[in-house]
Design a protein around this motif. Structure first.
Motif, PDB file in Angstrom:
ATOM      1  N   LEU A  59       0.821  -1.201   0.000  1.00 48.02           N
ATOM      2  CA  LEU A  59       0.000   0.000   0.000  1.00 48.02           C
ATOM      3  C   LEU A  59       0.865   1.265   0.000  1.00 48.02           C
ATOM      4  O   LEU A  59       0.579   2.222  -0.726  1.00 48.02           O
ATOM      5  N   VAL A  60       1.929   1.272   0.792  1.00 46.40           N
ATOM      6  CA  VAL A  60       2.832   2.419   0.817  1.00 46.40           C
ATOM      7  C   VAL A  60       3.499   2.588  -0.551  1.00 46.40           C
ATOM      8  O   VAL A  60       3.590   3.702  -1.076  1.00 46.40           O
ATOM      9  N   ALA A  61       3.960   1.483  -1.146  1.00 40.72           N
ATOM     10  CA  ALA A  61       4.568   1.559  -2.483  1.00 40.72           C
ATOM     11  C   ALA A  61       3.570   2.134  -3.492  1.00 40.72           C
ATOM     12  O   ALA A  61       3.934   2.978  -4.321  1.00 40.72           O
ATOM     13  N   SER A  62       2.323   1.727  -3.418  1.00 41.37           N
ATOM     14  CA  SER A  62       1.289   2.264  -4.314  1.00 41.37           C
ATOM     15  C   SER A  62       1.064   3.749  -4.072  1.00 41.37           C
ATOM     16  O   SER A  62       0.869   4.516  -5.023  1.00 41.37           O
ATOM     17  N   HIS A  99       0.700   7.959   4.679  1.00 43.89           N
ATOM     18  CA  HIS A  99       2.002   7.546   5.218  1.00 43.89           C
ATOM     19  C   HIS A  99       3.035   8.648   5.015  1.00 43.89           C
ATOM     20  O   HIS A  99       2.842   9.555   4.210  1.00 43.89           O
ATOM     21  N   THR A 100       4.105   8.543   5.764  1.00 47.26           N
ATOM     22  CA  THR A 100       5.316   9.306   5.485  1.00 47.26           C
ATOM     23  C   THR A 100       6.502   8.410   5.785  1.00 47.26           C
ATOM     24  O   THR A 100       6.423   7.548   6.672  1.00 47.26           O
ATOM     25  N   ILE A 101       7.563   8.585   5.028  1.00 45.63           N
ATOM     26  CA  ILE A 101       8.801   7.843   5.255  1.00 45.63           C
ATOM     27  C   ILE A 101       9.858   8.866   5.640  1.00 45.63           C
ATOM     28  O   ILE A 101      10.033   9.871   4.961  1.00 45.63           O
ATOM     29  N   VAL A 102      10.538   8.597   6.756  1.00 46.48           N
ATOM     30  CA  VAL A 102      11.565   9.493   7.268  1.00 46.48           C
ATOM     31  C   VAL A 102      12.820   8.669   7.518  1.00 46.48           C
ATOM     32  O   VAL A 102      12.743   7.554   8.045  1.00 46.48           O
ATOM     33  N   THR A 146       9.051  10.754   1.480  1.00 52.39           N
ATOM     34  CA  THR A 146       7.754  10.748   0.810  1.00 52.39           C
ATOM     35  C   THR A 146       6.652  10.962   1.844  1.00 52.39           C
ATOM     36  O   THR A 146       6.797  10.573   2.996  1.00 52.39           O
ATOM     37  N   THR A 147       5.599  11.605   1.402  1.00 52.41           N
ATOM     38  CA  THR A 147       4.404  11.785   2.234  1.00 52.41           C
ATOM     39  C   THR A 147       3.197  11.642   1.312  1.00 52.41           C
ATOM     40  O   THR A 147       3.181  12.201   0.218  1.00 52.41           O
TER      41      THR A 147
END
Length: 176
Positions: A19-22, A84-87, A103-104
């Motif tokens: 889901l995050v990849a999408s 989501h966010t990736i940090v 990414t957010t």
């Protein structure tokens, strides 16, 4: 408004990893246009990139999810994730470490209710917990929504090129 909590993604939850990849792909298509966004990275590559962030032997990072607080925690349903966010910990050209929002994403029907700001706050808290004093994001100059969000939260343009820019802010003395 749904009752939402921000929590880290468990690397073992393949439904949420996909889901995050999408969401990453959807962001690329929104910002760069459908064709260029779709062609930039394959969905498999984006999936691997999420996994890379979740692998402590390869990166110091967290994937934060905005989730339905009332979900069934034994069942991993895609509709329970609202964004989501990736940090991650990154290093600049001078060797200084900082926290980078890579990414957010918030699902379109739930935008403009403060979810991205809550993800940003949680990401900044994680960055502080790593002992870092600076946060940044790199994005396309056409990503006006993200640029606006970060600027309203005190981020300023650190540098820019023809297509990209970096927004950053000091976290010293700043609490969320």
């Amino acid at each position: 408004m749904p009752d939402i909590e921000i929590c880290p993604l468990d690397a073992g939850c393949s439904v949420y990893v996909k889901l995050v990849a999408s969401g990453m792909r959807e962001t690329l298509m929104e910002v760069l246009g459908e064709q260029r966004g779709r062609e930039m990275y394959t969905l498999d590559w984006l999936h691997e990139r999420v996994c890379w962030h979740l692998d402590a032997s390869r990166s110091c990072a967290v994937v934060l999810l905005a989730m339905d607080r009332h979900r069934d925690e034994k069942a991993n349903h895609a509709e329970d994730v609202f964004g989501h966010t990736i940090v991650r910990v990154e290093q600049d050209d001078d060797g200084q470490t900082f926290g980078l929002f890579s990414t957010t994403f918030v699902v379109p029907v739930l935008r403009r209710i403060g979810l991205a700001a809550r993800l940003l706050d949680a990401g900044e808290a994680w960055i502080r917990a790593q002992g870092l004093t600076r946060a940044a994001t790199d994005t396309s100059q056409t990503n006006t929504k993200l640029i606006h969000l970060f600027e309203t939260r005190g981020y300023v343009v650190e540098f820019q090129s023809e297509e990209m820019l970096r927004l950053s802010k000091s976290l010293v003395g700043v609490e969320t």
